[in-house]
Each structure stands twice: as structure tokens, then as C-alpha cells.
Scaffold this motif. Structure first.
Motif, mmCIF file in Angstrom:
data_model
loop_
_atom_site.group_PDB
_atom_site.id
_atom_site.type_symbol
_atom_site.label_atom_id
_atom_site.label_comp_id
_atom_site.label_asym_id
_atom_site.label_seq_id
_atom_site.Cartn_x
_atom_site.Cartn_y
_atom_site.Cartn_z
ATOM 1 N N MET A 1 93.918 61.283 39.576
ATOM 2 C CA MET A 1 94.379 60.040 40.190
ATOM 3 C C MET A 1 95.878 59.880 39.990
ATOM 4 O O MET A 1 96.367 60.037 38.887
ATOM 5 N N GLY A 2 96.569 59.557 41.028
ATOM 6 C CA GLY A 2 98.002 59.327 40.909
ATOM 7 C C GLY A 2 98.290 57.912 40.455
ATOM 8 O O GLY A 2 97.371 57.119 40.221
ATOM 9 N N VAL A 3 99.581 57.620 40.337
ATOM 10 C CA VAL A 3 99.970 56.285 39.889
ATOM 11 C C VAL A 3 99.510 55.239 40.892
ATOM 12 O O VAL A 3 98.983 54.196 40.527
ATOM 13 N N ARG A 4 99.678 55.557 42.199
ATOM 14 C CA ARG A 4 99.377 54.544 43.204
ATOM 15 C C ARG A 4 97.886 54.191 43.215
ATOM 16 O O ARG A 4 97.517 53.016 43.172
ATOM 17 N N GLN A 5 97.024 55.229 43.192
ATOM 18 C CA GLN A 5 95.584 54.954 43.207
ATOM 19 C C GLN A 5 95.177 54.127 41.985
ATOM 20 O O GLN A 5 94.396 53.191 42.092
ATOM 21 N N THR A 6 95.738 54.500 40.819
ATOM 22 C CA THR A 6 95.382 53.768 39.608
ATOM 23 C C THR A 6 95.814 52.316 39.714
ATOM 24 O O THR A 6 95.062 51.400 39.364
ATOM 25 N N THR A 7 97.040 52.095 40.239
ATOM 26 C CA THR A 7 97.522 50.714 40.384
ATOM 27 C C THR A 7 96.585 49.921 41.282
ATOM 28 O O THR A 7 96.190 48.799 40.951
ATOM 29 N N ILE A 8 96.201 50.534 42.409
ATOM 30 C CA ILE A 8 95.315 49.834 43.347
ATOM 31 C C ILE A 8 93.995 49.491 42.660
ATOM 32 O O ILE A 8 93.495 48.371 42.749
ATOM 33 N N LEU A 9 93.447 50.459 41.895
ATOM 34 C CA LEU A 9 92.185 50.227 41.198
ATOM 35 C C LEU A 9 92.310 49.077 40.207
ATOM 36 O O LEU A 9 91.428 48.217 40.127
ATOM 37 N N VAL A 10 93.424 49.072 39.448
ATOM 38 C CA VAL A 10 93.620 48.011 38.453
ATOM 39 C C VAL A 10 93.660 46.662 39.147
ATOM 40 O O VAL A 10 92.958 45.723 38.752
ATOM 41 N N ILE A 11 94.454 46.563 40.234
ATOM 42 C CA ILE A 11 94.586 45.278 40.937
ATOM 43 C C ILE A 11 93.230 44.852 41.497
ATOM 44 O O ILE A 11 92.788 43.710 41.312
ATOM 45 N N LEU A 12 92.524 45.806 42.139
ATOM 46 C CA LEU A 12 91.211 45.488 42.713
ATOM 47 C C LEU A 12 90.262 44.969 41.654
ATOM 48 O O LEU A 12 89.559 43.981 41.865
ATOM 49 N N SER A 13 90.250 45.627 40.485
ATOM 50 C CA SER A 13 89.269 45.203 39.481
ATOM 51 C C SER A 13 89.650 43.859 38.893
ATOM 52 O O SER A 13 88.779 43.079 38.528
ATOM 53 N N PHE A 14 90.976 43.562 38.825
ATOM 54 C CA PHE A 14 91.346 42.231 38.337
ATOM 55 C C PHE A 14 90.916 41.159 39.324
ATOM 56 O O PHE A 14 90.399 40.117 38.929
ATOM 57 N N VAL A 15 91.086 41.444 40.628
ATOM 58 C CA VAL A 15 90.642 40.476 41.646
ATOM 59 C C VAL A 15 89.133 40.285 41.529
ATOM 60 O O VAL A 15 88.628 39.159 41.498
ATOM 61 N N ALA A 16 88.402 41.406 41.416
ATOM 62 C CA ALA A 16 86.944 41.318 41.277
ATOM 63 C C ALA A 16 86.586 40.520 40.032
ATOM 64 O O ALA A 16 85.682 39.681 40.048
ATOM 65 N N GLY A 17 87.339 40.774 38.951
ATOM 66 C CA GLY A 17 87.083 40.042 37.708
ATOM 67 C C GLY A 17 87.276 38.553 37.892
ATOM 68 O O GLY A 17 86.453 37.753 37.437
ATOM 69 N N LEU A 18 88.350 38.165 38.611
ATOM 70 C CA LEU A 18 88.616 36.743 38.842
ATOM 71 C C LEU A 18 87.499 36.114 39.659
ATOM 72 O O LEU A 18 87.069 34.993 39.371
ATOM 73 N N VAL A 19 87.023 36.843 40.682
ATOM 74 C CA VAL A 19 85.941 36.314 41.513
ATOM 75 C C VAL A 19 84.697 36.062 40.658
ATOM 76 O O VAL A 19 84.094 34.985 40.686
ATOM 77 N N VAL A 20 84.349 37.075 39.840
ATOM 78 C CA VAL A 20 83.173 36.932 38.980
ATOM 79 C C VAL A 20 83.369 35.780 38.013
ATOM 80 O O VAL A 20 82.469 34.967 37.777
ATOM 81 N N ALA A 21 84.614 35.678 37.475
ATOM 82 C CA ALA A 21 84.879 34.656 36.472
ATOM 83 C C ALA A 21 84.738 33.252 37.035
ATOM 84 O O ALA A 21 84.504 32.306 36.284
ATOM 85 N N SER A 22 84.879 33.119 38.369
ATOM 86 C CA SER A 22 84.813 31.778 38.930
ATOM 87 C C SER A 22 83.373 31.285 39.093
ATOM 88 O O SER A 22 83.146 30.114 39.342
ATOM 89 N N PHE A 23 82.391 32.164 38.947
ATOM 90 C CA PHE A 23 80.995 31.705 39.016
ATOM 91 C C PHE A 23 80.683 30.843 37.802
ATOM 92 O O PHE A 23 81.140 31.119 36.684
ATOM 93 N N ALA A 24 79.876 29.792 38.040
ATOM 94 C CA ALA A 24 79.620 28.820 36.976
ATOM 95 C C ALA A 24 79.003 29.472 35.744
ATOM 96 O O ALA A 24 79.340 29.141 34.619
ATOM 97 N N GLY A 25 78.115 30.432 35.972
ATOM 98 C CA GLY A 25 77.404 31.039 34.845
ATOM 99 C C GLY A 25 78.321 31.763 33.891
ATOM 100 O O GLY A 25 77.999 31.937 32.725
ATOM 101 N N PHE A 26 79.467 32.208 34.402
ATOM 102 C CA PHE A 26 80.359 33.002 33.566
ATOM 103 C C PHE A 26 81.507 32.177 32.996
ATOM 104 O O PHE A 26 82.055 32.507 31.967
ATOM 105 N N ARG A 27 81.874 31.083 33.730
ATOM 106 C CA ARG A 27 83.139 30.428 33.440
ATOM 107 C C ARG A 27 83.223 29.943 32.001
ATOM 108 O O ARG A 27 84.259 30.095 31.358
#
Lengths: 242, 219
Positions: A1-27
Motif C-alpha cells: 500500500m502506498g501513502v495515498r491508499q493508506t491515507t484514504i483508508l485512514v480517512i474512510l475508517s475515521f468517517v465510518a467510526g464517526l457514523v457508528v459513534a453517532s448511534f445511540a447504543g454506542f454514544r
């Protein structure tokens, strides 16, 4: 994996994390777990620094030191690689006070994990230095550099590039081993998870969040190491630079 | 007194009994790791991206999260889905699962080293993929990676003290109990350390022997 792919993965997973975190069960669990994650990050960073220092000292002492130093380095490396990290932590935590040395749990965690990973790192340092072609040493001798100068100015900068990928793996190993400091009463991510699990019994949510948090931290480490690798390799016209 | 020999001889048999549990967990865990790792490695070579990518993601996920949390996950979360595991079972399953991801990388290196001609010859001989793997590829791919697998066996062995966190009565847990009963941690903890050190050094020597034997055999 190059730098760009890794950066994209990190950003994507943080966005996914934020979405999950907004569910009431997790908040409700997020703030407490983030506090634990901060402790985990602190131990990881300090442990990594200690590990690098120990690895460079032990690795070089094992290769070039006078025999008492060499012997000491070999003992350090074999003992810390040959026993479990948990055994080492417990030893520092329970047995050292018996000899009159009292350490804070946080210090035990950083020292224990740093020394443990440092022992593995010493072999990485040694391997990388040995991989530098012999001609570099000979050229340094021809240029009338002292051994110390040659090591510092010529050999180590080249060995550094070869060291970075294995160090990335070791840092992730260190991050993963920080989970065991919860067993010596430090309030890290794993400790918070267990504590919340005992009070709320919402096991599935808590441990899912915790796993994702560890994954996120390890991805940040991967990304940083990729950037460092690119930077360190910039001056050398060797190998593939991605 | 810093070291009490009487106490040492008293606890040694108890610790020896617990060491058997540690070794059992290591062996069962490693069998799972070796088999599951091979399965992961082969699935990651699948021509279909629908198989390759999810398996790859799962392997990376397991590899970048702590073993301790995975042990907790199997022990505390699985009962919520109706699968109740005993502490020992959860422990060796977690060890096996975690190390299977490391083993799969080792197998992958072995499998990628097989010359392409071997695959092409198998197709020319009209062998099915299953027979190709079983009779042609795996017998050539495994022996060179045995030393690397051995290193992970030692690494797995050194992680077994984590099972004390879910109260499996292995070496570490026993040492902790002995320590808290007698208010003396020095002897049990040091003995546990020595036990791990000795077994690791012996197995490292064994692995070097296997490595040399493999090198000679290939000529």
C-alpha cells in the motif's frame, strides 16, 4: 500500500467510526473510552521512544562494543525476547518493590514495554547495519574517518532506511501489547472497556468500539511510518519509492 | 531474606502442574493457527475479489488489534450470541485465531515462491485445483517455511500468560495466586520468567537445527 491508499483508508475508517459513534447504543461509551485511548496512545509513544533508544544502544553494543558491553547486550536481548511481556511487567510491578524499587504503574508500563520491544528492535538495528555494503566501511577508512564517525555519518543514515518497515511492525506490536497494562491497574483502553463491561454489561457495543479504536491507532502508525519511509529514502537513489 | 529456597521447593510442583496447562494451550492453539492460517493464505489467493478482499481485510483486522481484547471478545461477547465457551476454550481459540493471521503471511511467502511453471504444468496435466494444491503446491511450499512457523510457535507460547486475564489456571495465574496467598511474589514470578526463558531458548535452538537440516536436505 502506498501513502495515498493508506491515507484514504485512514480517512474512510475515521468517517465510518464517526457514523457508528453517532448511534445511540454506542454514544454513551465513547467519552470514557476516548480517555482510555489517550492513555494507550501516551504509553505507546513513550514506549516506542524508549524502545528505539534501547535498540540502537543494544544493537550497536552487541556488534562493536568491548566484550563486557557485548555480553550485557546479548543478555538483555535474550532475556527480554525469551520471556513474555506480561511476565516482565508483573516482575517489574510485584517483585521490584521487594528489592526496594518502587515505580509508578505508568512507569512500569513504559519501561516494561519499551525494554521488551527494544530487545526485538536491537536485532532489527543489527540486521540493517549488517546489510550496508562493506565497501561503505572501506571507503570511510580510506577517507580517514574514525569508526565512530563512519558509523554515525555514513553507515547509520543508510541503515535507517532499511530499518523503517520492520520498526513499523514493532510499533504496532507495542501498541497491541499496551492492552496488557490494564492487568497492572492502569486505566488504558482495555481497562476502561472491562470496567464499563462490568457496570453496563453492554459487551457487544463496548468491545466492538474498542477493537475499532485499536485498529484506528495502528493505521495511524502505519501511515506515519509510510511517510517517514518516503522521507528517509528521498536522498538515496535505491529501491522503489512509492 | 531476598530469596527463600524452602518456599521455592514448596511451590515448584504446583507451578510444574500449571506449566502443563500452558503447554496444552500452546499446542492446541498452534494447531488451530497452522490450519486456519493455511486456509487464510489459500483464500487470499482466490481468483475472485469477493473472497480475496474480505479475507484480506479480516486478516489485517485481527493482526492489528490486541490479543487481550480478542480473548475478552470470545469470552464475554460470544455468550451474548448463545455460544458459551469455557475460559480455556476461549483462550486457545483466541490464541489460534490471532496467530493464524501471522501464519497465513508465512504460508503466503511460501506459496508465492512456487515457480509459475508448476501451476502451468498442473493445468497441462488436467489436475483439479484441489489436487494441484494437495499434491503439487503444498508439499513444496511448506517445508521451506517451517522455521518461520516455529518462530511463531514460540511467540504464541510467550503470549499464553494473557490467558490469566480470563482466569485460566495456567502458569501466570497460578504464580499470581501463590504470590497473593503467601505475600511473596519474588519466587513465583522469577520461576515463571526462568521457565519461559529456558523453553524459548531450547525451542530457538531446535528451530535452528530444523533450519540446518532443511538446508542440507535441499543440497
Amino acid at each position: 500500500m502506498g501513502v495515498r491508499q493508506t491515507t484514504i483508508l485512514v480517512i474512510l475508517s475515521f468517517v465510518a467510526g464517526l457514523v457508528v459513534a453517532s448511534f445511540a447504543g454506542f454514544r454513551e461509551f465513547i467519552p470514557g473510552l476516548l480517555e482510555g485511548a489517550w492513555v494507550t496512545v501516551r504509553i505507546t509513544v513513550q514506549g516506542c521512544l524508549l524502545a528505539v533508544v534501547m535498540a540502537v544502544i543494544a544493537g550497536i553494543a552487541k556488534m562493536y562494543g568491548p566484550w563486557p558491553l557485548r555480553w550485557l547486550a546479548v543478555c538483555y536481548i535474550e532475556v527480554f525476547r525469551g520471556t513474555s511481556a506480561l511476565v516482565q511487567l508483573f516482575w517489574l510491578f510485584f517483585v521490584l518493590p521487594h528489592f526496594g524499587v518502587f515505580l509508578e504503574p505508568m512507569t512500569v508500563a513504559v519501561v516494561g514495554l519499551g525494554l521488551n520491544v527494544g530487545a526485538y528492535g536491537a536485532e532489527v538495528v543489527r540486521g540493517a547495519i549488517q546489510a550496508v555494503p562493506r565497501g561503505q566501511w572501506e571507503a570511510s577508512t580510506a577517507l580517514n574517518l574514525t569508526r565512530m564517525q563512519a558509523l554515525r555519518r555514513i553507515i547509520l543514515p543508510q541503515a535507517l532506511v532499511a530499518m523503517i518497515p520492520p520498526w513499523g511492525n514493532l510499533f504496532i506490536e507495542l501498541l497491541k501489547s499496551t492492552a496488557i497494562v490494564s492487568l497492572i491497574t492502569i486505566g488504558d483502553l482495555a481497562f476502561r472497556a472491562q470496567q464499563m463491561n462490568q457496570t453496563t454489561l453492554k459487551t457487544v457495543q463496548i468491545f466492538s468500539i474498542v477493537l475499532v479504536m485499536y485498529l484506528a491507532i495502528s493505521m495511524v502508525i502505519t501511515l506515519l511510518m509510510r511517510l517517514l519511509e518516503r522521507r528517509a529514502a528521498a536522498g538515496l537513489s535505491r529501491g522503489r519509492v512509492s | 531474606m531476598l530469596w527463600d529456597w524452602g518456599y521455592t521447593w514448596e511451590i515448584l510442583p504446583v507451578l510444574a502442574g500449571a506449566a502443563i496447562v500452558t503447554i496444552e494451550a500452546t499446542l492446541v492453539g498452534f494447531v488451530i493457527a497452522a490450519l486456519l492460517g493455511l486456509a487464510f493464505a489459500i483464500l487470499r489467493m482466490s481468483p475472485s475479489a469477493w473472497v480475496r478482499l474480505p479475507v484480506g481485510g479480516l486478516v489485517e483486522f485481527i493482526r492489528s488489534t490486541p490479543l487481550l481484547i480478542q480473548i475478552f471478545f470470545l469470552f464475554f461477547v460470544f455468550p451474548k450470541f448463545g455460544v458459551t465457551l469455557s475460559a480455556f476454550t476461549a483462550g486457545f481459540l483466541a490464541l489460534g485465531l490471532h496467530y493464524s493471521t501471522y501464519c497465513s503471511e508465512v504460508y503466503r511467502a511460501g506459496l508465492e515462491n512456487i515457480p509459475k511453471g508448476q501451476w502451468e504444468a498442473s493445468i497441462a496435466l488436467n489436475l483439479s485445483p484441489w489436487v494441484t494444491f494437495r499434491d503439487i503446491i503444498i508439499p513444496q511450499a511448506i517445508p521451506p517455511v517451517v522455521p518461520a512457523l516455529g518462530n511463531y510457535l514460540v511467540a504464541l507460547f510467550k503470549e499464553t500468560p494473557l490467558l490469566s486475564a480470563i482466569a485460566v489456571l495456567e502458569l501466570m495465574q497460578t504464580a499470581k495466586i501463590l504470590g497473593s496467598e503467601n505475600f511473596r511474589y519474588t519466587e513465583p514470578m522469577t520461576l515463571v520468567g526462568i521457565f519461559f526463558l529456558l523453553l524459548s531458548l531450547i525451542s530457538a535452538a531446535g528451530i535452528r537445527q530444523v533450519e540446518r537440516w532443511l538446508k542440507n536436505r535441499r543440497g
